[in-house]
Design a protein around this motif. Structure first.
Motif, short mmCIF file in Angstrom:
data_model
loop_
_atom_site.label_atom_id
_atom_site.label_comp_id
_atom_site.label_asym_id
_atom_site.label_seq_id
_atom_site.Cartn_x
_atom_site.Cartn_y
_atom_site.Cartn_z
N LEU A 62 0.92 -1.35 -0.02
CA LEU A 62 -0.02 0.00 0.06
C LEU A 62 0.78 1.29 0.12
O LEU A 62 0.39 2.23 -0.75
CB LEU A 62 -0.90 -0.17 1.34
CG LEU A 62 -1.99 -1.20 1.10
CD1 LEU A 62 -2.54 -1.09 2.76
CD2 LEU A 62 -2.74 -1.35 0.22
N THR A 63 1.86 1.33 0.79
CA THR A 63 2.84 2.41 0.95
C THR A 63 4.18 1.74 1.11
O THR A 63 4.12 0.60 1.15
CB THR A 63 2.35 3.27 2.21
OG1 THR A 63 2.62 2.84 3.16
CG2 THR A 63 1.13 3.89 1.95
N THR A 64 5.30 2.46 1.52
CA THR A 64 6.44 2.36 1.60
C THR A 64 6.48 1.13 2.78
O THR A 64 7.17 0.06 2.87
CB THR A 64 7.48 3.40 2.04
OG1 THR A 64 7.42 4.23 1.11
CG2 THR A 64 8.93 2.93 2.34
N TYR A 97 -0.04 -5.05 7.48
CA TYR A 97 1.00 -5.17 7.97
C TYR A 97 1.68 -3.66 8.00
O TYR A 97 1.31 -2.94 6.83
CB TYR A 97 1.99 -6.04 7.11
CG TYR A 97 1.22 -7.27 6.92
CD1 TYR A 97 1.85 -8.21 7.76
CD2 TYR A 97 0.54 -7.59 5.99
CE1 TYR A 97 1.43 -9.79 7.64
CE2 TYR A 97 0.10 -8.85 5.90
CZ TYR A 97 0.35 -9.79 6.82
OH TYR A 97 -0.05 -11.09 6.54
N PHE A 98 2.62 -3.36 8.92
CA PHE A 98 3.14 -2.19 8.92
C PHE A 98 4.81 -2.67 9.28
O PHE A 98 5.00 -3.25 10.16
CB PHE A 98 2.69 -1.26 9.97
CG PHE A 98 3.90 0.04 10.00
CD1 PHE A 98 3.22 1.18 9.19
CD2 PHE A 98 4.91 0.41 10.78
CE1 PHE A 98 4.04 2.33 9.03
CE2 PHE A 98 5.32 1.44 10.77
CZ PHE A 98 4.93 2.54 9.93
N ASP A 99 5.75 -2.41 8.27
CA ASP A 99 7.02 -2.70 8.33
C ASP A 99 7.18 -4.27 8.59
O ASP A 99 7.93 -4.78 9.44
CB ASP A 99 7.90 -1.94 9.73
CG ASP A 99 8.25 -0.53 9.24
OD1 ASP A 99 8.05 -0.33 7.94
OD2 ASP A 99 8.82 0.05 10.18
N LEU A 131 1.97 5.19 12.42
CA LEU A 131 3.09 4.25 12.36
C LEU A 131 2.55 2.71 12.74
O LEU A 131 3.61 2.08 13.35
CB LEU A 131 4.14 4.75 13.18
CG LEU A 131 4.71 5.81 12.38
CD1 LEU A 131 5.88 6.34 13.38
CD2 LEU A 131 5.10 5.81 11.16
N GLY A 132 1.50 2.13 12.43
CA GLY A 132 1.01 0.92 12.49
C GLY A 132 0.63 0.60 13.97
O GLY A 132 0.43 -0.50 14.29
N GLN A 133 0.60 1.60 14.91
CA GLN A 133 0.30 1.34 16.28
C GLN A 133 -1.07 1.85 16.80
O GLN A 133 -1.26 3.16 16.15
CB GLN A 133 1.48 1.83 17.29
CG GLN A 133 2.65 1.23 17.08
CD GLN A 133 2.67 -0.29 17.44
OE1 GLN A 133 2.17 -0.64 18.60
NE2 GLN A 133 3.45 -1.01 16.89
N ARG A 134 -1.92 1.03 17.33
CA ARG A 134 -3.20 1.92 17.71
C ARG A 134 -3.14 2.92 18.67
O ARG A 134 -2.14 2.98 19.56
CB ARG A 134 -4.17 0.89 18.28
CG ARG A 134 -5.50 1.18 18.27
CD ARG A 134 -6.12 -0.25 18.97
NE ARG A 134 -7.31 0.26 19.75
CZ ARG A 134 -7.21 0.59 20.96
NH1 ARG A 134 -6.21 0.40 21.94
NH2 ARG A 134 -8.31 0.93 21.84
N GLU A 135 -3.69 4.14 18.50
CA GLU A 135 -3.49 5.24 19.30
C GLU A 135 -4.72 5.64 19.82
O GLU A 135 -5.76 6.10 19.41
CB GLU A 135 -2.88 6.39 18.46
CG GLU A 135 -2.81 7.82 19.35
CD GLU A 135 -2.07 7.44 20.65
OE1 GLU A 135 -2.82 7.45 21.55
OE2 GLU A 135 -0.81 7.15 20.40
#
Length: 191
Positions: free
Chosen positions: A81-83, A93-95, A124-128
């Motif tokens: 989807l992105t880098t 997925y994130f990283d 950055l892939g973390q729930r806030e």
């Protein structure tokens, strides 16, 4: 005696060339990806496939950082989807790591760093959990975002910033509101 020294020297020289050749070969092999194929090189240099598996390579650096297999990834539905962000039928997925508790059907990217689903905001892939889901918005491709209550710089709330008037500037680390300027999420002292 001279003949023995010459034989030892030549043997050492040949062994040295063999070691250097082996090192250069493996360096070139690692630098070229060692048989890995990018999923979508136009979008990201971090997601690759090899032998029907998906791998994450941080910053595309095979040599220093190596490739990490994404065990849960479904190669047939995997897409970048992105880098940093990617998805398949079951996961976001994130990283290269699964984003926990995400609702796949309502997941939407807001920027390269920011996303949300019907339940949560993700930075950055973390729930806030502190972010207001209904009013949260990414501010372009800057490192800033805001909701009705706060301005965010990455995961940090910028206490001095007014969310109603805050805007991000061209440099992703800079922003301003009606009274103040900010750099790296901190108030710029203009005195």
């Amino acid at each position: 005696m001279l003949k023995t020294i010459l034989i030892i020297f030549c043997t050492t020289l040949v062994a040295g060339f063999l070691v250097i050749g082996w090192y250069v070969f493996h360096l070139f092999k690692a630098w070229n990806g060692d048989g890995y194929s990018p999923v979508d090189k136009a979008v990201s240099d971090q997601y690759y496939t090899k032998e029907n598996q998906v791998y994450f390579v941080s910053m595309g650096n095979f040599f220093s950082l190596g490739a990490r297999k994404i065990e849960e990834a479904d190669i047939s539905s995997f897409r970048v989807l992105t880098t940093e962000y990617a998805r398949d039928l079951k996961h976001i997925y994130f990283d290269g790591k699964i984003v926990d508790s995400v609702d796949i059907d309502s997941f939407q990217l807001l920027s390269r760093m920011h996303a949300k689903d019907k339940n949560s905001v993700y930075i950055l892939g973390q729930r806030e959990p502190r972010a207001d889901l209904q009013t949260f918005e990414a501010l372009g491709e800057s490192y800033y975002a805001k909701d009705k209550n706060s301005v965010w710089y990455f995961y940090d709330i910028v206490e001095e910033a007014d969310p109603q008037s805050f805007t991000a500037l061209a440099d992703p680390v800079e922003g301003e509101d009606q009274k103040n300027s900010f750099r790296d999420g901190r108030l710029v002292d203009e005195s």
